[in-house]
Write a protein that holds these residues in place. Structure first.
Motif, PDB file in Angstrom:
ATOM      1  N   PHE A 141      39.220  20.824  15.614  1.00 25.69           N
ATOM      2  CA  PHE A 141      39.659  21.528  15.951  1.00 25.69           C
ATOM      3  C   PHE A 141      41.246  21.364  14.795  1.00 25.69           C
ATOM      4  CE2 PHE A 141      37.831  22.549  19.473  1.00 25.69           C
ATOM      5  CZ  PHE A 141      36.839  23.445  19.152  1.00 25.69           C
ATOM      6  N   ASP A 197      34.079  22.759  14.447  1.00 29.50           N
ATOM      7  CA  ASP A 197      34.295  23.683  14.104  1.00 29.50           C
ATOM      8  C   ASP A 197      34.988  24.602  12.860  1.00 29.50           C
ATOM      9  OD1 ASP A 197      35.142  26.154  17.299  1.00 29.50           O
ATOM     10  OD2 ASP A 197      36.429  26.693  14.835  1.00 29.50           O
ATOM     11  N   CYS A 239      35.673  27.408  11.513  1.00 32.53           N
ATOM     12  CA  CYS A 239      36.619  29.122  11.789  1.00 32.53           C
ATOM     13  C   CYS A 239      37.622  29.629  10.430  1.00 32.53           C
ATOM     14  CB  CYS A 239      36.671  29.616  12.918  1.00 32.53           C
ATOM     15  SG  CYS A 239      36.970  31.177  13.522  1.00 32.53           S
ATOM     16  N   CYS A 264      40.586  31.214  11.718  1.00 29.14           N
ATOM     17  CA  CYS A 264      41.285  32.170  12.529  1.00 29.14           C
ATOM     18  C   CYS A 264      42.595  30.826  12.935  1.00 29.14           C
ATOM     19  CB  CYS A 264      41.058  31.932  14.269  1.00 29.14           C
ATOM     20  SG  CYS A 264      40.509  30.717  15.321  1.00 29.14           S
ATOM     21  N   GLU A 265      41.932  29.546  12.665  1.00 28.27           N
ATOM     22  CA  GLU A 265      43.458  28.385  13.086  1.00 28.27           C
ATOM     23  C   GLU A 265      44.431  28.707  11.519  1.00 28.27           C
ATOM     24  OE1 GLU A 265      40.399  26.971  15.501  1.00 28.27           O
ATOM     25  OE2 GLU A 265      40.763  25.721  13.780  1.00 28.27           O
ATOM     26  N   TYR A 281      28.176  29.110  17.306  1.00 30.56           N
ATOM     27  CA  TYR A 281      27.888  29.994  18.572  1.00 30.56           C
ATOM     28  C   TYR A 281      27.913  31.068  18.585  1.00 30.56           C
ATOM     29  CZ  TYR A 281      32.606  26.729  18.619  1.00 30.56           C
ATOM     30  OH  TYR A 281      33.659  25.594  18.860  1.00 30.56           O
ATOM     31  N   LYS A 287      28.580  34.578  21.497  1.00 31.02           N
ATOM     32  CA  LYS A 287      30.551  34.153  22.006  1.00 31.02           C
ATOM     33  C   LYS A 287      30.961  35.700  22.325  1.00 31.02           C
ATOM     34  CE  LYS A 287      34.764  32.398  19.898  1.00 31.02           C
ATOM     35  NZ  LYS A 287      35.034  31.719  18.811  1.00 31.02           N
ATOM     36  N   PHE A 305      39.136  34.006  29.012  1.00 28.36           N
ATOM     37  CA  PHE A 305      39.469  32.680  28.842  1.00 28.36           C
ATOM     38  C   PHE A 305      39.709  32.082  27.718  1.00 28.36           C
ATOM     39  CE2 PHE A 305      37.120  34.372  32.357  1.00 28.36           C
ATOM     40  CZ  PHE A 305      38.012  34.130  33.406  1.00 28.36           C
ATOM     41  N   TYR A 306      39.852  31.939  27.007  1.00 32.73           N
ATOM     42  CA  TYR A 306      40.501  31.318  25.723  1.00 32.73           C
ATOM     43  C   TYR A 306      41.974  30.772  25.519  1.00 32.73           C
ATOM     44  CZ  TYR A 306      35.698  32.535  24.340  1.00 32.73           C
ATOM     45  OH  TYR A 306      34.353  33.258  24.113  1.00 32.73           O
ATOM     46  N   PHE A 320      43.851  27.460  24.677  1.00 32.63           N
ATOM     47  CA  PHE A 320      43.572  27.072  23.328  1.00 32.63           C
ATOM     48  C   PHE A 320      43.720  27.791  22.406  1.00 32.63           C
ATOM     49  CE2 PHE A 320      41.105  27.857  19.202  1.00 32.63           C
ATOM     50  CZ  PHE A 320      40.034  26.442  19.051  1.00 32.63           C
ATOM     51  N   ARG A 321      44.348  28.738  22.558  1.00 34.56           N
ATOM     52  CA  ARG A 321      45.073  30.115  21.013  1.00 34.56           C
ATOM     53  C   ARG A 321      46.491  29.329  21.309  1.00 34.56           C
ATOM     54  NH1 ARG A 321      41.885  35.926  22.063  1.00 34.56           N
ATOM     55  NH2 ARG A 321      39.777  34.955  21.545  1.00 34.56           N
ATOM     56  N   ARG A 380      39.670  40.542  19.683  1.00 32.64           N
ATOM     57  CA  ARG A 380      38.923  39.991  18.677  1.00 32.64           C
ATOM     58  C   ARG A 380      37.439  41.290  19.064  1.00 32.64           C
ATOM     59  NH1 ARG A 380      41.378  35.820  16.169  1.00 32.64           N
ATOM     60  NH2 ARG A 380      41.408  33.705  17.544  1.00 32.64           N
ATOM     61  N   TYR A 396      29.505  25.806  26.117  1.00 33.60           N
ATOM     62  CA  TYR A 396      31.102  25.658  26.468  1.00 33.60           C
ATOM     63  C   TYR A 396      32.214  26.190  27.112  1.00 33.60           C
ATOM     64  CZ  TYR A 396      35.888  25.176  22.605  1.00 33.60           C
ATOM     65  OH  TYR A 396      36.286  23.602  22.527  1.00 33.60           O
ATOM     66  N   VAL A 424      35.238  26.306  28.401  1.00 29.66           N
ATOM     67  CA  VAL A 424      36.931  26.597  27.493  1.00 29.66           C
ATOM     68  C   VAL A 424      37.573  25.882  28.299  1.00 29.66           C
ATOM     69  CG1 VAL A 424      35.370  28.174  25.814  1.00 29.66           C
ATOM     70  CG2 VAL A 424      36.568  29.075  28.485  1.00 29.66           C
ATOM     71  N   SER A 425      38.702  26.383  27.517  1.00 28.82           N
ATOM     72  CA  SER A 425      39.998  26.105  28.227  1.00 28.82           C
ATOM     73  C   SER A 425      40.293  26.099  29.243  1.00 28.82           C
ATOM     74  CB  SER A 425      41.105  25.904  27.233  1.00 28.82           C
ATOM     75  OG  SER A 425      40.443  27.721  26.330  1.00 28.82           O
ATOM     76  N   TYR A 428      36.716  19.965  27.969  1.00 25.38           N
ATOM     77  CA  TYR A 428      38.065  18.712  27.626  1.00 25.38           C
ATOM     78  C   TYR A 428      37.480  18.080  29.080  1.00 25.38           C
ATOM     79  CZ  TYR A 428      39.187  22.764  25.114  1.00 25.38           C
ATOM     80  OH  TYR A 428      38.939  24.099  23.843  1.00 25.38           O
TER      81      TYR A 428
HETATM   82  C1  PBG Z   1      38.428  29.361  16.926  1.00 23.73           C
HETATM   83  C2  PBG Z   1      37.809  28.989  18.798  1.00 23.73           C
HETATM   84  C3  PBG Z   1      38.118  29.944  19.670  1.00 23.73           C
HETATM   85  C4  PBG Z   1      37.611  28.533  20.695  1.00 23.73           C
HETATM   86  C5  PBG Z   1      36.607  27.767  19.735  1.00 23.73           C
HETATM   87  N1  PBG Z   1      36.317  28.285  18.621  1.00 23.73           N
HETATM   88  C6  PBG Z   1      39.100  30.825  19.949  1.00 23.73           C
HETATM   89  C7  PBG Z   1      38.963  32.241  19.700  1.00 23.73           C
HETATM   90  O1  PBG Z   1      37.294  32.689  19.496  1.00 23.73           O
HETATM   91  O2  PBG Z   1      40.128  32.668  20.225  1.00 23.73           O
HETATM   92  C8  PBG Z   1      37.760  28.646  21.745  1.00 23.73           C
HETATM   93  C9  PBG Z   1      37.955  27.618  22.471  1.00 23.73           C
HETATM   94  C10 PBG Z   1      38.371  27.369  24.000  1.00 23.73           C
HETATM   95  O3  PBG Z   1      39.086  28.551  24.710  1.00 23.73           O
HETATM   96  O4  PBG Z   1      37.968  26.184  24.414  1.00 23.73           O
HETATM   97  N2  PBG Z   1      37.710  31.011  16.884  1.00 23.73           N
END
Ligand code: PBG
Length: 313
Positions: free
Chosen positions: A77, A114, A116, A118-119, A183, A186, A191-192, A195-196, A208, A262, A264-265, A304
């Motif tokens: 990422f 990944d 996407c 958004c970053e 994905y 999704k 729970f993200y 990560f964000r 989202r 996944y 997730v974070s 993780y």
């Molecule tokens: C990018 C993305 C996200 C995650 C993975 N790819 C964030 C989101 O969609 O907001 C989340 C992964 C995590 O929480 O571990 N779109």
């Protein structure tokens, strides 16, 4: 079928040797993918070490350590220096992930990216905007361009996470030979959060829910999977994992493609925080969670804990 007292299920639980013999689900480091964050500068994360940020320079050493520990795959990422409306940093030949990929090449490590926006977008949404709406079809070309740039920089596998309709097909058209982990299901999940924060990708307005899935739906997840299969996905993924074990199971029963999950974070952070408070044992809770995800039907897991798992297994 015989019943008690002829049947006594405790007989096979008596010793660890017996339990090992009849165990149905095993954790193997081969089935785990370590997420790696790369940005302009390294940034330690004491509470959540799996979400630490690396610089392109420090990434190489981290990758070497992962290889030494026996980790087989990573997912990258990127946190770019600058963001814009379109997220052009995502497909920049000299973008952060592209540089990281070149840095990592030549190692015994499957490099997944990944895909996407958004970053990279100033508004933090996963696609380009038309007013306050995310323009699905205009985003497809940008995602495909991003995926191509990743592969040109050395990615082995691309994993689109944006949830635009048609993105797998758009990427497949440009990359006939690259494995795609979709994905597929999704969810718009709370729970993200960690990560964000780590990826600086929280949306600047709204949420989202207009593109990620409603947590209440499972049949819809199967339709998402079906679309991704039809568009040329190689692996389906369910995300998050623990609150969605039923979705993993449903996808496992319906499709023959490899299935990923996944972890997730937020799932990781919950256990870390509870362990820090002394409420639970991190290692036991993590191993139990990951076993449950595999038992539900996942072939492999993005987690993780992957680096720590190398020690634990
Ligand atoms: C990018 C993305 C996200 C995650 C993975 N790819 C964030 C989101 O969609 O907001 C989340 C992964 C995590 O929480 O571990 N779109």
């Amino acid at each position: 079928m015989s019943s008690f007292p002829v049947t006594r299920l405790r007989r096979l639980r008596r010793t660890s040797g017996l339990r090992d013999l009849v165990r149905e689900t095993r954790l193997d480091l081969d089935d785990f993918v370590m997420p790696l964050f790369v940005g302009p500068e390294a940034l330690a994360n004491d509470d959540l070490p799996g979400l630490a940020r690396h610089s392109v320079e420090s990434l190489g050493a981290e990758a070497d350590e992962l290889v030494r520990l026996g980790v087989k795959a990573v997912i990258l990422f990127g946190i770019p220096e600058e963001k814009d409306d379109e997220g052009s940093g995502a497909w920049d030949e000299d973008g952060i992930v592209q540089r990281a990929l070149r840095e990592l090449s030549g190692r015994e490590l499957v490099l997944i990216t990944d895909v996407c926006l958004c970053e990279y977008t100033s508004h933090g949404h996963c696609g380009v905007l038309k007013g306050e709406e995310i323009d699905n079809d205009a985003t497809l070309e940008l995602l495909a361009r991003t995926a191509v740039s990743h592969v040109e920089a050395g990615a082995d596998v691309v994993a689109p996470s944006d949830m635009m309709d048609g993105r797998v097909g758009a990427i497949r058209e440009e990359l006939p030979d690259t494995p795609i982990i979709a994905y597929s299901a999704k969810y718009a999940s709370a729970f993200y959060g960690p990560f964000r924060e780590a990826a600086e990708s929280a949306p600047a307005f709204g949420d989202r829910r207009g593109y990620q899935m409603d947590p209440a739906n499972v049949r819809e997840a199967l339709r998402e999977c079906e679309q991704d299969v039809a568009e040329g996905a190689d692996v389906l993924m369910i995300k998050p994992a623990l609150p969605y074990l039923d979705v993993i199971r449903a996808a496992r029963e319906r499709f023959d493609l490899p299935l990923a999950a996944y972890n997730v974070s937020g799932e990781y952070a919950m256990v870390k925080a509870a362990a820090a408070e002394g409420f639970l044992d991190e290692r036991q809770a993590a191993l139990e969670s990951l076993t449950a995800i595999k038992r539900a039907g996942a072939d492999f897991v993005i987690s993780y804990w992957t680096k720590e798992l190398a020690d634990w297994l």
